[in-house]
Design a protein around this motif. Structure first.
Motif, PDB file in Angstrom:
ATOM      1  N   SER A 227      41.431  30.730  49.827  1.00  0.00           N
ATOM      2  CA  SER A 227      40.082  30.165  49.817  1.00  0.00           C
ATOM      3  C   SER A 227      39.547  29.922  51.225  1.00  0.00           C
ATOM      4  O   SER A 227      38.329  29.919  51.443  1.00  0.00           O
ATOM      5  N   SER A 228      40.447  29.727  52.170  1.00  0.00           N
ATOM      6  CA  SER A 228      40.009  29.447  53.546  1.00  0.00           C
ATOM      7  C   SER A 228      39.636  30.705  54.309  1.00  0.00           C
ATOM      8  O   SER A 228      39.124  30.615  55.432  1.00  0.00           O
ATOM      9  N   LEU A 229      39.868  31.868  53.725  1.00  0.00           N
ATOM     10  CA  LEU A 229      39.617  33.129  54.412  1.00  0.00           C
ATOM     11  C   LEU A 229      38.293  33.733  53.970  1.00  0.00           C
ATOM     12  O   LEU A 229      37.838  33.513  52.843  1.00  0.00           O
ATOM     13  N   GLU A 230      37.721  34.521  54.841  1.00  0.00           N
ATOM     14  CA  GLU A 230      36.556  35.336  54.489  1.00  0.00           C
ATOM     15  C   GLU A 230      37.057  36.749  54.210  1.00  0.00           C
ATOM     16  O   GLU A 230      37.273  37.548  55.125  1.00  0.00           O
ATOM     17  N   LEU A 231      37.284  37.037  52.931  1.00  0.00           N
ATOM     18  CA  LEU A 231      37.860  38.314  52.540  1.00  0.00           C
ATOM     19  C   LEU A 231      36.830  39.423  52.666  1.00  0.00           C
ATOM     20  O   LEU A 231      35.650  39.258  52.319  1.00  0.00           O
ATOM     21  N   ASP A 232      37.286  40.579  53.176  1.00  0.00           N
ATOM     22  CA  ASP A 232      36.383  41.729  53.219  1.00  0.00           C
ATOM     23  C   ASP A 232      36.369  42.396  51.847  1.00  0.00           C
ATOM     24  O   ASP A 232      37.040  41.963  50.905  1.00  0.00           O
ATOM     25  N   SER A 233      35.627  43.480  51.724  1.00  0.00           N
ATOM     26  CA  SER A 233      35.458  44.124  50.415  1.00  0.00           C
ATOM     27  C   SER A 233      36.772  44.694  49.887  1.00  0.00           C
ATOM     28  O   SER A 233      37.037  44.643  48.678  1.00  0.00           O
ATOM     29  N   ILE A 234      37.607  45.222  50.779  1.00  0.00           N
ATOM     30  CA  ILE A 234      38.892  45.790  50.343  1.00  0.00           C
ATOM     31  C   ILE A 234      39.802  44.687  49.821  1.00  0.00           C
ATOM     32  O   ILE A 234      40.443  44.838  48.761  1.00  0.00           O
ATOM     33  N   GLU A 235      39.884  43.580  50.540  1.00  0.00           N
ATOM     34  CA  GLU A 235      40.731  42.462  50.117  1.00  0.00           C
ATOM     35  C   GLU A 235      40.221  41.854  48.812  1.00  0.00           C
ATOM     36  O   GLU A 235      41.006  41.476  47.941  1.00  0.00           O
ATOM     37  N   THR A 236      38.910  41.783  48.668  1.00  0.00           N
ATOM     38  CA  THR A 236      38.333  41.232  47.446  1.00  0.00           C
ATOM     39  C   THR A 236      38.683  42.080  46.241  1.00  0.00           C
ATOM     40  O   THR A 236      39.038  41.557  45.175  1.00  0.00           O
ATOM     41  N   ARG A 237      38.573  43.401  46.398  1.00  0.00           N
ATOM     42  CA  ARG A 237      38.928  44.292  45.282  1.00  0.00           C
ATOM     43  C   ARG A 237      40.412  44.217  44.981  1.00  0.00           C
ATOM     44  O   ARG A 237      40.824  44.237  43.818  1.00  0.00           O
ATOM     45  N   SER A 238      41.246  44.165  46.012  1.00  0.00           N
ATOM     46  CA  SER A 238      42.701  44.146  45.807  1.00  0.00           C
ATOM     47  C   SER A 238      43.179  42.860  45.165  1.00  0.00           C
ATOM     48  O   SER A 238      44.212  42.853  44.481  1.00  0.00           O
ATOM     49  N   LEU A 239      42.427  41.764  45.395  1.00  0.00           N
ATOM     50  CA  LEU A 239      42.834  40.461  44.867  1.00  0.00           C
ATOM     51  C   LEU A 239      41.952  40.016  43.706  1.00  0.00           C
ATOM     52  O   LEU A 239      41.881  38.813  43.401  1.00  0.00           O
ATOM     53  N   ALA A 240      41.293  40.963  43.062  1.00  0.00           N
ATOM     54  CA  ALA A 240      40.502  40.621  41.880  1.00  0.00           C
ATOM     55  C   ALA A 240      41.409  39.994  40.821  1.00  0.00           C
ATOM     56  O   ALA A 240      42.550  40.430  40.625  1.00  0.00           O
ATOM     57  N   SER A 241      40.916  38.976  40.145  1.00  0.00           N
ATOM     58  CA  SER A 241      41.757  38.213  39.213  1.00  0.00           C
ATOM     59  C   SER A 241      42.353  39.070  38.115  1.00  0.00           C
ATOM     60  O   SER A 241      43.514  38.887  37.734  1.00  0.00           O
ATOM     61  N   ASP A 242      41.572  40.036  37.595  1.00  0.00           N
ATOM     62  CA  ASP A 242      42.098  40.867  36.514  1.00  0.00           C
ATOM     63  C   ASP A 242      43.247  41.751  37.002  1.00  0.00           C
ATOM     64  O   ASP A 242      44.237  41.956  36.286  1.00  0.00           O
ATOM     65  N   LEU A 243      43.152  42.236  38.241  1.00  0.00           N
ATOM     66  CA  LEU A 243      44.226  43.055  38.785  1.00  0.00           C
ATOM     67  C   LEU A 243      45.484  42.221  39.038  1.00  0.00           C
ATOM     68  O   LEU A 243      46.607  42.676  38.751  1.00  0.00           O
ATOM     69  N   VAL A 244      45.312  41.015  39.543  1.00  0.00           N
ATOM     70  CA  VAL A 244      46.465  40.150  39.819  1.00  0.00           C
ATOM     71  C   VAL A 244      47.151  39.745  38.522  1.00  0.00           C
ATOM     72  O   VAL A 244      48.391  39.781  38.420  1.00  0.00           O
ATOM     73  N   VAL A 245      46.366  39.358  37.521  1.00  0.00           N
ATOM     74  CA  VAL A 245      46.952  38.959  36.225  1.00  0.00           C
ATOM     75  C   VAL A 245      47.673  40.131  35.577  1.00  0.00           C
ATOM     76  O   VAL A 245      48.759  39.972  35.015  1.00  0.00           O
ATOM     77  N   THR A 246      47.068  41.312  35.648  1.00  0.00           N
ATOM     78  CA  THR A 246      47.707  42.499  35.074  1.00  0.00           C
ATOM     79  C   THR A 246      49.034  42.804  35.764  1.00  0.00           C
ATOM     80  O   THR A 246      50.035  43.090  35.109  1.00  0.00           O
ATOM     81  N   ALA A 247      49.047  42.725  37.094  1.00  0.00           N
ATOM     82  CA  ALA A 247      50.287  42.982  37.835  1.00  0.00           C
ATOM     83  C   ALA A 247      51.357  41.955  37.502  1.00  0.00           C
ATOM     84  O   ALA A 247      52.541  42.301  37.337  1.00  0.00           O
ATOM     85  N   LEU A 248      50.961  40.695  37.370  1.00  0.00           N
ATOM     86  CA  LEU A 248      51.920  39.643  37.025  1.00  0.00           C
ATOM     87  C   LEU A 248      52.484  39.873  35.629  1.00  0.00           C
ATOM     88  O   LEU A 248      53.702  39.735  35.414  1.00  0.00           O
ATOM     89  N   TRP A 249      51.633  40.233  34.686  1.00  0.00           N
ATOM     90  CA  TRP A 249      52.090  40.476  33.317  1.00  0.00           C
ATOM     91  C   TRP A 249      53.025  41.685  33.258  1.00  0.00           C
ATOM     92  O   TRP A 249      54.039  41.668  32.551  1.00  0.00           O
ATOM     93  N   GLU A 250      52.698  42.734  34.000  1.00  0.00           N
ATOM     94  CA  GLU A 250      53.585  43.903  34.053  1.00  0.00           C
ATOM     95  C   GLU A 250      54.945  43.526  34.636  1.00  0.00           C
ATOM     96  O   GLU A 250      55.989  44.003  34.160  1.00  0.00           O
ATOM     97  N   HIS A 251      54.937  42.671  35.650  1.00  0.00           N
ATOM     98  CA  HIS A 251      56.193  42.242  36.274  1.00  0.00           C
ATOM     99  C   HIS A 251      57.034  41.448  35.281  1.00  0.00           C
ATOM    100  O   HIS A 251      58.255  41.648  35.189  1.00  0.00           O
ATOM    101  N   ILE A 252      56.399  40.555  34.546  1.00  0.00           N
ATOM    102  CA  ILE A 252      57.120  39.758  33.549  1.00  0.00           C
ATOM    103  C   ILE A 252      57.708  40.665  32.473  1.00  0.00           C
ATOM    104  O   ILE A 252      58.851  40.473  32.037  1.00  0.00           O
ATOM    105  N   GLN A 253      56.954  41.658  32.035  1.00  0.00           N
ATOM    106  CA  GLN A 253      57.454  42.588  31.027  1.00  0.00           C
ATOM    107  C   GLN A 253      58.675  43.346  31.535  1.00  0.00           C
ATOM    108  O   GLN A 253      59.656  43.537  30.800  1.00  0.00           O
ATOM    109  N   LEU A 254      58.620  43.785  32.785  1.00  0.00           N
ATOM    110  CA  LEU A 254      59.763  44.490  33.367  1.00  0.00           C
ATOM    111  C   LEU A 254      61.004  43.601  33.386  1.00  0.00           C
ATOM    112  O   LEU A 254      62.106  44.041  33.025  1.00  0.00           O
TER     113      LEU A 254
END
Length: 252
Positions: free
Chosen positions: A38-65
């Motif tokens: 929250s303290s950072l000013e994310l650029d467009s690439i960082e914003t896309r990479s850290l989108a909530s849906d992508l993070v949740v999906t990656a976490l769920w895939e990790h748990i499944q593995l």
């Protein structure tokens, strides 16, 4: 020192670790991660990479593995460990342990690459690699736990007319449970860490966030992927500790 003080020291020495410590550590870690991002000013690439849906999906895939590989590891390691402690198969146990040791000595990324070359990529190929890598702790601890049971107890059970099957399930396995659970706990933690490499075989997971941070040279992305992996590992270890307390036979 008074008797009350001695009693207090004894109770403190035998007191079990507080179960709320690890969840508190995880909450602090996640809170610090949130504050950092929250303290950072994310650029467009960082914003896309850290989108909530992508993070949740990656976490769920990790748990499944982790869940799939751990269940398969237990399903293979425990019965095989029990089988190799039976009379007539103890020599084979030495060979099997040597093979399991060799599989863990090989770098995990090497196992993933070899399996990808032979069987292709995907979720289940990554699960197979995780099983091969985490099998040793479960297999070894199952064998060690059963072998350390006092032979006098086994003889006593047989003297009471118990069959070999009854001795195994009534005496040997209950007494071996603490050691077996320790091996399963180690396998869980191994799977959480090694599963980050599953991204290189198109199996997803938190490793995809970490690799994106490295490839794109974006530190916030790398930190988020790494911190979430740490939080997941600590949570899994805490849950395994709770399960170990519940499943451990009383008096052991």
């Amino acid at each position: 020192m008074s008797s009350e003080a001695v009693e207090g020291v004894t109770r403190a020495g035998t007191r079990r670790p507080r179960t709320w410590v690890m969840p508190l550590v995880v909450l602090i870690l996640l809170g610090s991660l949130t504050a950092y991002v929250s303290s950072l000013e994310l650029d467009s690439i960082e914003t896309r990479s850290l989108a909530s849906d992508l993070v949740v999906t990656a976490l769920w895939e990790h748990i499944q593995l982790v869940v799939a590989s751990t269940l398969l590891t237990i399903s293979l390691g425990v019965p095989l460990g029990v089988l190799l402690t039976r009379p007539g198969l103890s020599r084979a146990g030495v060979i099997v342990l040597a093979v399991a040791n060799a599989s863990q000595a090989v770098p995990s990324i090497g196992v993933l690459v070899v399996l990808a070359m032979v069987f292709g990529v995907g979720f289940w190929m990554a699960v197979v690699a995780l099983v091969l890598y985490a099998l040793l702790p479960v297999l070894r601890n199952t064998m060690v736990g059963i072998r350390q049971v006092d032979p006098a107890l086994i003889d006593a059970g047989r003297g009471m007319g118990m069959s070999s099957r009854e001795v195994l399930f009534t005496i040997e396995l209950p007494l071996a449970v603490p050691v077996m659970l320790a091996g399963i706990r180690v396998a869980l933690i191994l799977n959480v860490g090694v599963a980050t490499l599953a991204t290189f075989t198109n199996a997803g997971g938190l490793g995809s966030i970490i690799s994106s941070g490295i490839a794109l040279d974006r530190t916030p992305v790398l930190v988020v992927g790494s911190a979430l992996t740490m939080a997941l590992a600590l949570t899994v270890d805490w849950l395994a500790g709770l399960a170990e307390r519940v499943l451990r036979p009383r008096g052991i």
